[in-house]
Design a protein around this motif. Sequence first.
Motif, PDB file in Angstrom:
ATOM      1  N   HIS A  98       0.852  -1.197   0.000  1.00  0.00           N
ATOM      2  CA  HIS A  98       0.000   0.000   0.000  1.00  0.00           C
ATOM      3  C   HIS A  98       0.890   1.250   0.000  1.00  0.00           C
ATOM      4  O   HIS A  98       0.995   1.959   1.003  1.00  0.00           O
ATOM      5  CB  HIS A  98      -0.919  -0.010   1.219  1.00  0.00           C
ATOM      6  CG  HIS A  98      -1.801  -1.221   1.302  1.00  0.00           C
ATOM      7  ND1 HIS A  98      -2.769  -1.498   0.353  1.00  0.00           N
ATOM      8  CD2 HIS A  98      -1.855  -2.233   2.210  1.00  0.00           C
ATOM      9  CE1 HIS A  98      -3.395  -2.629   0.685  1.00  0.00           C
ATOM     10  NE2 HIS A  98      -2.847  -3.085   1.795  1.00  0.00           N
ATOM     11  N   SER A  99       1.500   1.531  -1.122  1.00  0.00           N
ATOM     12  CA  SER A  99       2.462   2.635  -1.174  1.00  0.00           C
ATOM     13  C   SER A  99       1.800   3.992  -0.989  1.00  0.00           C
ATOM     14  O   SER A  99       2.407   4.915  -0.438  1.00  0.00           O
ATOM     15  CB  SER A  99       3.237   2.598  -2.496  1.00  0.00           C
ATOM     16  OG  SER A  99       2.363   2.728  -3.596  1.00  0.00           O
ATOM     17  N   GLN A 100       0.561   4.156  -1.437  1.00  0.00           N
ATOM     18  CA  GLN A 100      -0.113   5.437  -1.256  1.00  0.00           C
ATOM     19  C   GLN A 100      -0.389   5.709   0.218  1.00  0.00           C
ATOM     20  O   GLN A 100      -0.242   6.852   0.685  1.00  0.00           O
ATOM     21  CB  GLN A 100      -1.413   5.464  -2.060  1.00  0.00           C
ATOM     22  CG  GLN A 100      -1.211   5.514  -3.572  1.00  0.00           C
ATOM     23  CD  GLN A 100      -2.515   5.631  -4.331  1.00  0.00           C
ATOM     24  OE1 GLN A 100      -3.551   5.152  -3.892  1.00  0.00           O
ATOM     25  NE2 GLN A 100      -2.472   6.281  -5.488  1.00  0.00           N
ATOM     26  N   VAL A 101      -0.784   4.677   0.949  1.00  0.00           N
ATOM     27  CA  VAL A 101      -0.979   4.820   2.396  1.00  0.00           C
ATOM     28  C   VAL A 101       0.347   5.156   3.059  1.00  0.00           C
ATOM     29  O   VAL A 101       0.416   5.987   3.969  1.00  0.00           O
ATOM     30  CB  VAL A 101      -1.575   3.527   2.997  1.00  0.00           C
ATOM     31  CG1 VAL A 101      -1.657   3.628   4.521  1.00  0.00           C
ATOM     32  CG2 VAL A 101      -2.944   3.251   2.406  1.00  0.00           C
ATOM     33  N   THR A 102       1.406   4.531   2.584  1.00  0.00           N
ATOM     34  CA  THR A 102       2.738   4.804   3.117  1.00  0.00           C
ATOM     35  C   THR A 102       3.085   6.278   2.987  1.00  0.00           C
ATOM     36  O   THR A 102       3.522   6.918   3.947  1.00  0.00           O
ATOM     37  CB  THR A 102       3.793   3.954   2.373  1.00  0.00           C
ATOM     38  OG1 THR A 102       3.532   2.577   2.625  1.00  0.00           O
ATOM     39  CG2 THR A 102       5.192   4.302   2.845  1.00  0.00           C
ATOM     40  N   VAL A 103       2.896   6.823   1.807  1.00  0.00           N
ATOM     41  CA  VAL A 103       3.220   8.230   1.569  1.00  0.00           C
ATOM     42  C   VAL A 103       2.361   9.136   2.442  1.00  0.00           C
ATOM     43  O   VAL A 103       2.860  10.108   3.035  1.00  0.00           O
ATOM     44  CB  VAL A 103       3.045   8.584   0.079  1.00  0.00           C
ATOM     45  CG1 VAL A 103       3.172  10.092  -0.134  1.00  0.00           C
ATOM     46  CG2 VAL A 103       4.070   7.840  -0.763  1.00  0.00           C
ATOM     47  N   ALA A 104       1.072   8.826   2.561  1.00  0.00           N
ATOM     48  CA  ALA A 104       0.177   9.646   3.378  1.00  0.00           C
ATOM     49  C   ALA A 104       0.631   9.677   4.834  1.00  0.00           C
ATOM     50  O   ALA A 104       0.639  10.740   5.479  1.00  0.00           O
ATOM     51  CB  ALA A 104      -1.250   9.106   3.280  1.00  0.00           C
ATOM     52  N   LEU A 105       1.036   8.545   5.362  1.00  0.00           N
ATOM     53  CA  LEU A 105       1.490   8.477   6.750  1.00  0.00           C
ATOM     54  C   LEU A 105       2.818   9.210   6.942  1.00  0.00           C
ATOM     55  O   LEU A 105       3.034   9.866   7.966  1.00  0.00           O
ATOM     56  CB  LEU A 105       1.619   7.022   7.183  1.00  0.00           C
ATOM     57  CG  LEU A 105       0.302   6.257   7.342  1.00  0.00           C
ATOM     58  CD1 LEU A 105       0.563   4.763   7.476  1.00  0.00           C
ATOM     59  CD2 LEU A 105      -0.464   6.778   8.558  1.00  0.00           C
ATOM     60  N   ILE A 106       3.692   9.104   5.954  1.00  0.00           N
ATOM     61  CA  ILE A 106       4.984   9.790   6.042  1.00  0.00           C
ATOM     62  C   ILE A 106       4.776  11.302   6.075  1.00  0.00           C
ATOM     63  O   ILE A 106       5.375  12.009   6.894  1.00  0.00           O
ATOM     64  CB  ILE A 106       5.885   9.406   4.855  1.00  0.00           C
ATOM     65  CG1 ILE A 106       6.334   7.943   4.967  1.00  0.00           C
ATOM     66  CG2 ILE A 106       7.115  10.315   4.808  1.00  0.00           C
ATOM     67  CD1 ILE A 106       7.060   7.443   3.734  1.00  0.00           C
ATOM     68  N   VAL A 107       3.942  11.813   5.189  1.00  0.00           N
ATOM     69  CA  VAL A 107       3.704  13.253   5.133  1.00  0.00           C
ATOM     70  C   VAL A 107       3.090  13.737   6.449  1.00  0.00           C
ATOM     71  O   VAL A 107       3.480  14.788   6.994  1.00  0.00           O
ATOM     72  CB  VAL A 107       2.788  13.608   3.949  1.00  0.00           C
ATOM     73  CG1 VAL A 107       2.432  15.087   3.969  1.00  0.00           C
ATOM     74  CG2 VAL A 107       3.464  13.250   2.634  1.00  0.00           C
ATOM     75  N   SER A 108       2.141  12.996   6.975  1.00  0.00           N
ATOM     76  CA  SER A 108       1.523  13.361   8.249  1.00  0.00           C
ATOM     77  C   SER A 108       2.558  13.386   9.369  1.00  0.00           C
ATOM     78  O   SER A 108       2.547  14.280  10.229  1.00  0.00           O
ATOM     79  CB  SER A 108       0.398  12.377   8.590  1.00  0.00           C
ATOM     80  OG  SER A 108      -0.605  12.390   7.601  1.00  0.00           O
ATOM     81  N   ALA A 109       3.459  12.402   9.358  1.00  0.00           N
ATOM     82  CA  ALA A 109       4.508  12.345  10.374  1.00  0.00           C
ATOM     83  C   ALA A 109       5.429  13.555  10.297  1.00  0.00           C
ATOM     84  O   ALA A 109       5.851  14.111  11.320  1.00  0.00           O
ATOM     85  CB  ALA A 109       5.317  11.059  10.223  1.00  0.00           C
ATOM     86  N   MET A 110       5.738  13.987   9.075  1.00  0.00           N
ATOM     87  CA  MET A 110       6.614  15.146   8.917  1.00  0.00           C
ATOM     88  C   MET A 110       5.929  16.425   9.396  1.00  0.00           C
ATOM     89  O   MET A 110       6.560  17.287  10.012  1.00  0.00           O
ATOM     90  CB  MET A 110       7.036  15.281   7.454  1.00  0.00           C
ATOM     91  CG  MET A 110       7.990  14.199   6.976  1.00  0.00           C
ATOM     92  SD  MET A 110       9.613  14.246   7.825  1.00  0.00           S
ATOM     93  CE  MET A 110       9.337  13.054   9.160  1.00  0.00           C
ATOM     94  N   GLY A 111       4.652  16.576   9.115  1.00  0.00           N
ATOM     95  CA  GLY A 111       3.932  17.728   9.645  1.00  0.00           C
ATOM     96  C   GLY A 111       3.907  17.720  11.155  1.00  0.00           C
ATOM     97  O   GLY A 111       4.138  18.743  11.814  1.00  0.00           O
ATOM     98  N   LEU A 112       3.671  16.551  11.720  1.00  0.00           N
ATOM     99  CA  LEU A 112       3.593  16.404  13.172  1.00  0.00           C
ATOM    100  C   LEU A 112       4.918  16.730  13.849  1.00  0.00           C
ATOM    101  O   LEU A 112       4.941  17.313  14.935  1.00  0.00           O
ATOM    102  CB  LEU A 112       3.162  14.968  13.490  1.00  0.00           C
ATOM    103  CG  LEU A 112       2.950  14.621  14.956  1.00  0.00           C
ATOM    104  CD1 LEU A 112       1.697  13.783  15.120  1.00  0.00           C
ATOM    105  CD2 LEU A 112       4.152  13.860  15.521  1.00  0.00           C
TER     106      LEU A 112
END
Length: 225
Positions: free
Chosen positions: A116-130
């Motif tokens: 699930h690479s799209q989910v991966t990217v979404a979680l990474i971006v959220s982590a960077m914002g956090l």
Amino acid sequence: MACGGEGSGMLDSRRDIALACVLSCLAGFVDAIGFIHLGGLFVSFMSGNSTRLGVFIEEGRWHEAAETAGLILLFVIGAGVGNLIVLGLKAHRQAWVLLTEGVLLALAATAFSFGHSQVTVALIVSAMGLENAVFFTGGAGGIGLTYITGALVKVGQLMALALRGGEPFGWLPNLLQWSALVSGSVLGAIAYRLYDLHAIWFGAVAAFALSAAVALTARKEIDSV
């Protein structure tokens, strides 16, 4: 000494300067991985993505524009969640933010393992914002950790002040933060070439380790009072 990012406040202790630089290194590591995987979009540098969004809109590339806008939105949501964590806790706020970042990155790496690479990217971006909430204190300011333009501006400003009789090395922490992000980017690019998005596991482990270290140092400071 002070160290700060774009739109940031100031850091006034060696402990905070070191933490900011390590976190910028982590951000550079993760951003390089995301940049290569996405073919030129960023997972932590939203100024760059905003420019790309404008170009995509002008060129009528609506799919790319929507993808880029989605990344920006996820980053903003992550930043907001990070601030809510800080506002909702009285103790060990930095440790909890870093722990949450580690969980998001671990979930991202796990999602990639299941295809699930799209989910991966979404979680990474959220982590960077956090991550940018680590130095949030409840006001409108904070320290930018995943973007570095402001730190470079401060290098120039503080060098000018030094030439006018100000602190001679007041610019050094900001330069160190920039260097840390660049160093992390080099490591992230190497890791991606070797492990693809599985390299995010290194980022997750780093965030967990930082969370534990921050909690431990905070406990020692409390015990010493």
